[in-house]
Design an enzyme around this catalytic site. Sequence first.
Site, mmCIF file in Angstrom:
data_model
loop_
_atom_site.group_PDB
_atom_site.id
_atom_site.type_symbol
_atom_site.label_atom_id
_atom_site.label_comp_id
_atom_site.label_asym_id
_atom_site.label_seq_id
_atom_site.Cartn_x
_atom_site.Cartn_y
_atom_site.Cartn_z
ATOM 1 C CD1 TRP A 11 -2.109 -2.045 0.357
ATOM 2 C CD2 TRP A 11 -3.073 -1.211 2.283
ATOM 3 N NE1 TRP A 11 -3.344 -2.562 0.783
ATOM 4 C CE2 TRP A 11 -4.003 -2.273 1.721
ATOM 5 C CE3 TRP A 11 -3.456 -0.503 3.205
ATOM 6 C CZ2 TRP A 11 -4.906 -2.507 2.680
ATOM 7 C CZ3 TRP A 11 -4.456 -0.883 4.055
ATOM 8 C CH2 TRP A 11 -5.526 -1.917 3.654
ATOM 9 C CE LYS A 12 4.842 1.270 -4.033
ATOM 10 N NZ LYS A 12 5.783 1.588 -5.254
ATOM 11 C CG HIS A 94 9.976 -0.945 -2.190
ATOM 12 N ND1 HIS A 94 10.041 0.494 -2.840
ATOM 13 C CD2 HIS A 94 9.040 -1.474 -2.873
ATOM 14 C CE1 HIS A 94 9.129 0.467 -3.932
ATOM 15 N NE2 HIS A 94 8.427 -0.771 -3.831
ATOM 16 N N GLY A 232 1.818 -2.461 -6.236
ATOM 17 C CA GLY A 232 1.603 -1.187 -5.582
ATOM 18 C C GLY A 232 0.109 -0.616 -5.742
ATOM 19 N N GLY A 233 0.157 0.268 -6.778
ATOM 20 C CA GLY A 233 -0.943 1.175 -7.184
ATOM 21 C C GLY A 233 -2.229 0.204 -7.082
#
Length: 248
Positions: A11-12, A94, A232-233
């Site tokens: 999710w960052k 990361h 990610g996105g």
Amino acid sequence: MSRKKIIAGNWKMNGGLAANQALVTALKAAGDLPADVAVCVPYPYLAQAQQLLQGSAIALGAQNVSEQTAGAFTGEVSGEMLREFGCTYAIVGHSERRTLYGETDAQIARKCVRAQQAGLVPILCIGETLAEREANRTETVVAEQLDAVLSATGIAAFANIVIAYEPVWAIGTGKTATPQQAQDVHAFIRQRLAAQDANIAAQVRIQYGGSMKPGNAKELMAMPDIDGGLIGGASLVAEDFLAICKAA
Ligand code: PGA
């Protein structure tokens, strides 16, 4: 050897109490998924996600972990703390940690060691920048990043490490490596491990990461050495993340 696919959402620094609740509830509602699935959430939301995921097969992960055990390390979070909040995984190394926060190969190697000592499975991220690829240095860079961890942990530890090959130029850019480009690097990584232990190399799962989406997940994961994705996105949209899980 057949390896079970593993899909992890990164999710960052995104989310919030209400958005997380909606997202995790939607993921849970999908029921059984044909892969190991995890969400790696920001630290403050671990407790919330742990609660929401109760009774679900979806595992929890963090996005980072300290290389220290405990003590005067302001701002750091230990592997033991992550375990207390139900984490199975921790992303380590990361590219955003490497480039924006100056994490070195040596530090990332220590993080892998500590994470495993705490009972976590590291998701070790490695990958080259665009400049490195264009200079034909992809294999050299990936080998250096891998070897730093290998020499700290030993090959046996890779029975409990997930590797994520993430070409930096593909992260968050919408540019995906072609299935063949990714496969070539995945095969290179597996061969490098096989030189030390063929059995472990055959069982280690290597995820691809970098603009993986519902539209390209299937062809990427059809490659023989691509064992899942670090997303990610697309992991922030339940429908997209589930579509990728189902493509596994
Ligand atoms: P992306 O990110 O899917 O948004 O490209 C992948 C990652 O950074 O792990």
